[in-house]
Design a protein around this motif. Sequence first.
Motif, short mmCIF file in Angstrom:
data_model
loop_
_atom_site.label_atom_id
_atom_site.label_comp_id
_atom_site.label_asym_id
_atom_site.label_seq_id
_atom_site.Cartn_x
_atom_site.Cartn_y
_atom_site.Cartn_z
N THR A 132 94.64 26.64 63.83
CA THR A 132 94.08 27.35 62.68
C THR A 132 92.69 26.82 62.34
OG1 THR A 132 96.28 27.75 61.76
CG2 THR A 132 94.43 27.88 60.24
N VAL A 133 92.56 25.52 62.29
CA VAL A 133 91.27 24.93 61.91
C VAL A 133 90.21 25.21 62.98
CG1 VAL A 133 90.08 22.73 61.52
CG2 VAL A 133 92.28 23.16 60.45
N TYR A 134 90.55 25.01 64.24
CA TYR A 134 89.54 25.18 65.29
C TYR A 134 89.15 26.63 65.51
CZ TYR A 134 90.04 20.27 66.53
OH TYR A 134 90.05 18.92 66.50
N THR A 135 90.10 27.53 65.48
CA THR A 135 89.75 28.93 65.72
C THR A 135 89.09 29.58 64.52
OG1 THR A 135 91.98 29.66 65.10
CG2 THR A 135 91.54 29.28 67.45
N SER A 136 89.18 28.96 63.34
CA SER A 136 88.52 29.53 62.18
C SER A 136 87.01 29.42 62.28
CB SER A 136 89.01 28.86 60.90
OG SER A 136 88.56 27.52 60.84
N LYS A 137 86.49 28.49 63.05
CA LYS A 137 85.05 28.29 63.15
C LYS A 137 84.49 28.64 64.53
CE LYS A 137 82.43 27.09 60.73
NZ LYS A 137 81.59 27.95 59.91
N SER A 139 84.39 31.46 68.05
CA SER A 139 84.52 32.89 68.37
C SER A 139 85.81 33.18 69.13
CB SER A 139 83.31 33.34 69.20
OG SER A 139 83.26 32.62 70.41
N ILE A 140 86.57 32.13 69.44
CA ILE A 140 87.83 32.32 70.17
C ILE A 140 88.89 32.82 69.19
CG2 ILE A 140 89.64 31.19 71.51
CD1 ILE A 140 87.50 29.10 72.30
N LYS A 141 89.37 34.00 69.42
CA LYS A 141 90.41 34.57 68.56
C LYS A 141 91.68 34.90 69.35
CE LYS A 141 87.79 34.31 65.01
NZ LYS A 141 87.83 33.09 64.30
N LYS A 142 91.54 35.11 70.66
CA LYS A 142 92.70 35.37 71.50
C LYS A 142 93.13 34.06 72.13
CE LYS A 142 91.34 40.07 72.64
NZ LYS A 142 90.98 40.99 73.71
N LEU A 143 94.30 33.61 71.75
CA LEU A 143 94.77 32.33 72.25
C LEU A 143 95.57 32.45 73.53
CD1 LEU A 143 95.70 30.69 68.87
CD2 LEU A 143 93.70 30.27 70.28
N GLY A 144 96.01 33.66 73.86
CA GLY A 144 96.71 33.87 75.13
C GLY A 144 97.91 32.96 75.30
N TYR A 145 97.79 32.06 76.24
CA TYR A 145 98.89 31.16 76.56
C TYR A 145 98.80 29.82 75.85
CZ TYR A 145 99.75 34.47 80.31
OH TYR A 145 100.02 35.61 81.01
N ALA A 146 97.79 29.61 75.04
CA ALA A 146 97.56 28.29 74.43
C ALA A 146 98.74 27.84 73.56
CB ALA A 146 96.27 28.30 73.63
N ILE A 147 99.21 28.71 72.69
CA ILE A 147 100.31 28.34 71.78
C ILE A 147 101.61 28.12 72.55
CG2 ILE A 147 101.69 29.10 69.81
CD1 ILE A 147 99.07 28.73 68.64
N PRO A 148 102.04 29.05 73.42
CA PRO A 148 103.29 28.80 74.16
C PRO A 148 103.22 27.54 75.03
CG PRO A 148 102.68 31.10 74.35
CD PRO A 148 101.54 30.41 73.67
#
Length: 168
Positions: A132-137, A139-148
């Motif tokens: 949440t903190v890193y993507t808020s600042k 341009s990366i909004k599509k995390l794809g496979y990062a969370i799984p």
Amino acid sequence: MSVYILPVLIIFLFIYSFFKKVNVYKSFVGGAKGAFALCLDIFPYICAILCAVALFRASGLALWLTQILSPVFSFLGIPPEVSELVFLRPFTGSGSFALLNNIFATYGADSYIARCASCILSSSETLFYVTTVYTSKTSIKKLGYAIPVGLLASIFGAVVSCLFCRII
């Protein structure tokens, strides 16, 4: 020796900035101003994730999912007493430390369960908070496979932590 590292680094910074003719105070104030703006930018995201975690725990959903996943965690070698910690750690750091404190108070700091909980806590990260903190600042909004992949790595870390505690 380690007592002198920070003062030596600060002195080195002042000497370096003197030779480079950099106004240290002005640079410091500019950095602080940027940090304040960053805090204002990410505050809504942090507020949202903290509210979601509080609602998740208060609704009883965290406890319900912990009870359902407890047999799976037991099969993987994770004690049922720390299954809530495994489940909650990717969401909140302070909540995880509160659970760790409860485990210490209930089972003792030197027990197998407390050692497992400590290793699990130290081998994992608050994945959703950091994302949440890193993507808020950025341009990366599509995390794809990062969370799984991050969640899988967290579970793997918990399994290996408990295995390590069992061996030792």
